[in-house]
Scaffold this motif. Structure first.
Motif, mmCIF file in Angstrom:
data_model
loop_
_atom_site.group_PDB
_atom_site.id
_atom_site.type_symbol
_atom_site.label_atom_id
_atom_site.label_comp_id
_atom_site.label_asym_id
_atom_site.label_seq_id
_atom_site.Cartn_x
_atom_site.Cartn_y
_atom_site.Cartn_z
ATOM 1 N N LEU A 88 50.737 -51.032 0.544
ATOM 2 C CA LEU A 88 52.026 -51.636 0.880
ATOM 3 C C LEU A 88 52.220 -52.972 0.188
ATOM 4 O O LEU A 88 53.327 -53.303 -0.262
ATOM 5 N N SER A 89 51.161 -53.739 0.068
ATOM 6 C CA SER A 89 51.263 -55.069 -0.551
ATOM 7 C C SER A 89 51.607 -54.993 -2.031
ATOM 8 O O SER A 89 52.108 -55.960 -2.613
ATOM 9 N N LEU A 90 51.340 -53.843 -2.671
ATOM 10 C CA LEU A 90 51.637 -53.710 -4.095
ATOM 11 C C LEU A 90 53.131 -53.799 -4.379
ATOM 12 O O LEU A 90 53.534 -54.096 -5.508
ATOM 13 N N GLY A 91 53.941 -53.546 -3.354
ATOM 14 C CA GLY A 91 55.387 -53.652 -3.533
ATOM 15 C C GLY A 91 55.864 -55.073 -3.694
ATOM 16 O O GLY A 91 56.998 -55.308 -4.124
ATOM 17 N N GLY A 92 55.007 -56.054 -3.354
ATOM 18 C CA GLY A 92 55.370 -57.458 -3.521
ATOM 19 C C GLY A 92 56.354 -57.936 -2.472
ATOM 20 O O GLY A 92 56.697 -57.238 -1.526
ATOM 21 N N GLY A 93 56.818 -59.171 -2.664
ATOM 22 C CA GLY A 93 57.804 -59.748 -1.768
ATOM 23 C C GLY A 93 57.205 -60.457 -0.571
ATOM 24 O O GLY A 93 57.902 -60.723 0.406
ATOM 25 N N TYR A 94 55.899 -60.783 -0.619
ATOM 26 C CA TYR A 94 55.252 -61.450 0.500
ATOM 27 C C TYR A 94 54.668 -62.783 0.035
ATOM 28 O O TYR A 94 54.289 -62.952 -1.123
ATOM 29 N N ASP A 95 54.572 -63.718 0.972
ATOM 30 C CA ASP A 95 53.940 -64.997 0.669
ATOM 31 C C ASP A 95 52.467 -64.747 0.331
ATOM 32 O O ASP A 95 51.731 -64.122 1.108
ATOM 33 N N GLU A 96 52.039 -65.250 -0.817
ATOM 34 C CA GLU A 96 50.717 -64.907 -1.334
ATOM 35 C C GLU A 96 49.592 -65.417 -0.435
ATOM 36 O O GLU A 96 48.620 -64.701 -0.165
ATOM 37 N N GLU A 97 49.694 -66.646 0.028
ATOM 38 C CA GLU A 97 48.616 -67.210 0.839
ATOM 39 C C GLU A 97 48.493 -66.478 2.172
ATOM 40 O O GLU A 97 47.389 -66.127 2.608
ATOM 41 N N THR A 98 49.627 -66.217 2.817
ATOM 42 C CA THR A 98 49.608 -65.502 4.092
ATOM 43 C C THR A 98 49.097 -64.074 3.903
ATOM 44 O O THR A 98 48.321 -63.562 4.718
ATOM 45 N N TRP A 119 53.768 -42.573 -4.667
ATOM 46 C CA TRP A 119 52.720 -42.158 -3.736
ATOM 47 C C TRP A 119 52.110 -43.366 -3.041
ATOM 48 O O TRP A 119 51.848 -43.333 -1.831
ATOM 49 N N ALA A 120 51.870 -44.433 -3.805
ATOM 50 C CA ALA A 120 51.297 -45.645 -3.210
ATOM 51 C C ALA A 120 52.228 -46.228 -2.162
ATOM 52 O O ALA A 120 51.799 -46.594 -1.054
ATOM 53 N N MET A 121 53.522 -46.303 -2.492
ATOM 54 C CA MET A 121 54.480 -46.862 -1.543
ATOM 55 C C MET A 121 54.679 -45.934 -0.347
ATOM 56 O O MET A 121 54.890 -46.386 0.783
ATOM 57 N N PHE A 122 54.570 -44.618 -0.595
ATOM 58 C CA PHE A 122 54.723 -43.659 0.504
ATOM 59 C C PHE A 122 53.633 -43.871 1.556
ATOM 60 O O PHE A 122 53.910 -44.003 2.744
ATOM 61 N N PHE A 123 52.375 -43.908 1.102
ATOM 62 C CA PHE A 123 51.282 -44.095 2.053
ATOM 63 C C PHE A 123 51.259 -45.523 2.595
ATOM 64 O O PHE A 123 50.876 -45.749 3.749
#
Length: 508
Positions: free
Chosen positions: A79-89, A17-21
């Motif tokens: 969306l950010s909970l899925g990870g895979g992003y530069d933390e500082e940005t 549900w979190a990733m869906f929204f």
């Protein structure tokens, strides 16, 4: 370390549900952009031109800008909970987005005809709040682009002298495709073959700024490290390597890579990656230092500047040196005819200045068409090698090619050429090499090739020819080398067979 990053590091995998929204964030985020900019422009117009814009209209626009900015923040967090992003940005983008929502609500409250009068110094705070919201909106948009496309997304194509004036470093040479390799045997396997494949198909989502699944494919060190689920390469076992498995999944599968909507790897690219892994996934070896199975030779040969495949595990480049046309003294080419081809975007390169043979290539002229091909016969004697692969030419161009009486090598891969056009090639006495990869040629076209007695090499993978048609052509031309390439089933069989050999080195 901010609370969002700490929460991401310790929380379990987000729910569906979190990733869906969360996936609605890119859609919702455009709404506050439009609303805020419209509000700002209306206020600017009202102040500078004394236009009478309804206060209620601006208040309504500000309200929906605040609502949509708040929704964008919520969906962006999911969306950010899925990870895979530069933390500082990601942190900067998050707080800038929250700032947009906060100042949009402040501007709305001040502008509201009931709430505004109750706010002390409200009129003095209105324009600063609206201005800060717009500035944060621009900053958040830039950071969002960096998260999705990389930190240099806005500045990547900045031309000179603006780059120097802004202090932006010189732009790195991009790898849009695998560049032709002069000598495949001496090519560094990772640097010249594997890395360009990964960069054009995979690195956009697996780079320092955006590492989906905690996987980066931009350097040997990161490839060796693998993803959050472990190694993606099992040296010596391509069929067991996740890097290959995800490429061979059905395109509709959620785990297929690249994801649906992105350009998938070609069969040749998968074959080359599989071969590299089966050879131990070396990062410092040349092609000549590795064993090259027969199944891989067509894929390797396609990387060269008109390459053919030889024996002994080597990739032999170019036509046979004993070909008479390469030793023939030809008349000098007309400079005006050369200039005409160059204006059409073609490269005109001398094969031999003493004997006046020319190579004409459309490698930088993908839009080259039948209409422009009428210039080719003006160099009918001098053009020995002609490369029209990946262009817009069709059968009409082959009527012009038929006039190139000294033509020895012809590239027509991934063009609109059909069986009808091949009839024009029968009277080319020196034609030895023909690449028809990815065309609509069928068995009927192969019958036309049977009349080209000097033909030595023809590439037919991803065409409509059948084994029966190939067998008939071999009867007519017993010494002809026919390369059919690899289909998906062949790739799967190849990966399994090579892995079995790796497990049992004594297997023949």
């Amino acid at each position: 370390m901010n609370s969002l990053i700490l929460l991401q590091a310790t929380s379990p995998q987000p729910s569906e549900w979190a990733m869906f929204f969360g996936r609605f964030h890119p859609l919702i985020v455009h709404l506050p952009i439009g609303f805020l900019l419209i509000a700002g422009l209306l206020e600017l117009d009202r102040v500078t031109r004394r236009q009478t814009v309804s206060s209620h209209t601006i208040t309504l626009i500000l309200f929906w800008s605040a609502v949509s900015a708040t929704m964008a923040c919520i969906f962006g967090y999911l969306l950010s909970l899925g990870g895979g992003y530069d933390e500082e940005t990601l942190s900067d983008h998050m707080w800038e987005g929250i700032g947009v929502a906060v100042f949009a609500w402040v501007a709305w409250a001040i502008k509201h005809d009931r709430i505004g009068p109750r706010i002390r110094f409200g009129p003095l705070l209105y324009f600063p709040a609206l201005g800060v919201a717009v500035l944060l909106l621009l900053a958040a948009g830039h950071q969002g682009g960096s998260l999705t496309h990389g930190s240099d997304f806005l500045t990547q194509y900045t031309p000179e002298p603006l780059r120097s004036m802004a202090g932006i470093p010189p732009r790195e040479q991009e790898v849009a495709s695998i560049e032709p390799i002069a000598d495949v045997n001496q090519a560094m396997v990772y640097q010249q073959i594997v890395h360009p494949i990964l960069k054009t198909r995979c690195v956009q989502c697996h780079n320092p700024e955006k590492s989906k699944g905690d996987l980066r494919l931009d350097s040997p060190e990161m490839i060796k490290k693998g993803s959050e689920d472990g190694p993606i390469i099992v040296a010596g076992k391509g069929s067991e390597s996740k890097l290959i498995k995800v490429c061979l999944l059905p395109e509709e599968d959620d785990h297929h890579m690249p994801p649906k909507g992105k350009t998938p790897l070609t069969e040749n690219q998968i074959a080359l990656l599989t071969w590299w892994i089966n050879q131990g996934a070396p990062f410092d070896k040349k092609v000549a230092e590795l064993k090259v199975p027969e199944e891989v030779k067509p894929a390797l040969a396609s990387l060269g500047t008109g390459s053919a495949v030889g024996g002994g595990g080597q990739v032999a480049m170019g036509p046979a040196p004993e070909s008479p046309v390469l030793t023939m003294k030809l008349p000098a080419a007309d400079p005006k005819a050369i200039d005409e081809l160059k204006k059409a975007g073609l490269l005109v390169l001398p094969l031999s200045k003493e004997q006046n043979q020319l190579e004409v290539s459309a490698v930088n002229a993908r839009a080259f068409s039948d209409a422009q091909a009428v210039s080719l016969p003006k160099l009918s004697q001098q053009i020995v090698w002609l490369k029209l692969g990946d262009t817009e030419v069709s059968d009409a161009t082959l009527a012009q090619v038929a006039q190139l009486k000294n033509l020895q090598k012809l590239h027509l891969e991934q063009t609109k050429v059909t069986d009808a056009g091949l009839k024009n090639l029968k009277n080319l006495p020196y034609l030895e090499y023909l690449n028809l990869y990815g065309t609509a040629v069928t068995d009927a076209g192969l019958k036309e090739l049977a009349g080209i007695k000097n033909l030595k090499t023809v590439y037919l993978w991803q065409t409509k020819v059948t084994e029966t048609g190939v067998a008939e052509l071999k009867k007519a031309l017993p010494n002809l080398e026919i390369n059919m390439g690899l289909g998906e089933s062949s790739i799967a069989a190849f990966t399994k067979a090579d892995s079995a050999k790796a497990e049992n080195p004594k297997a023949k």
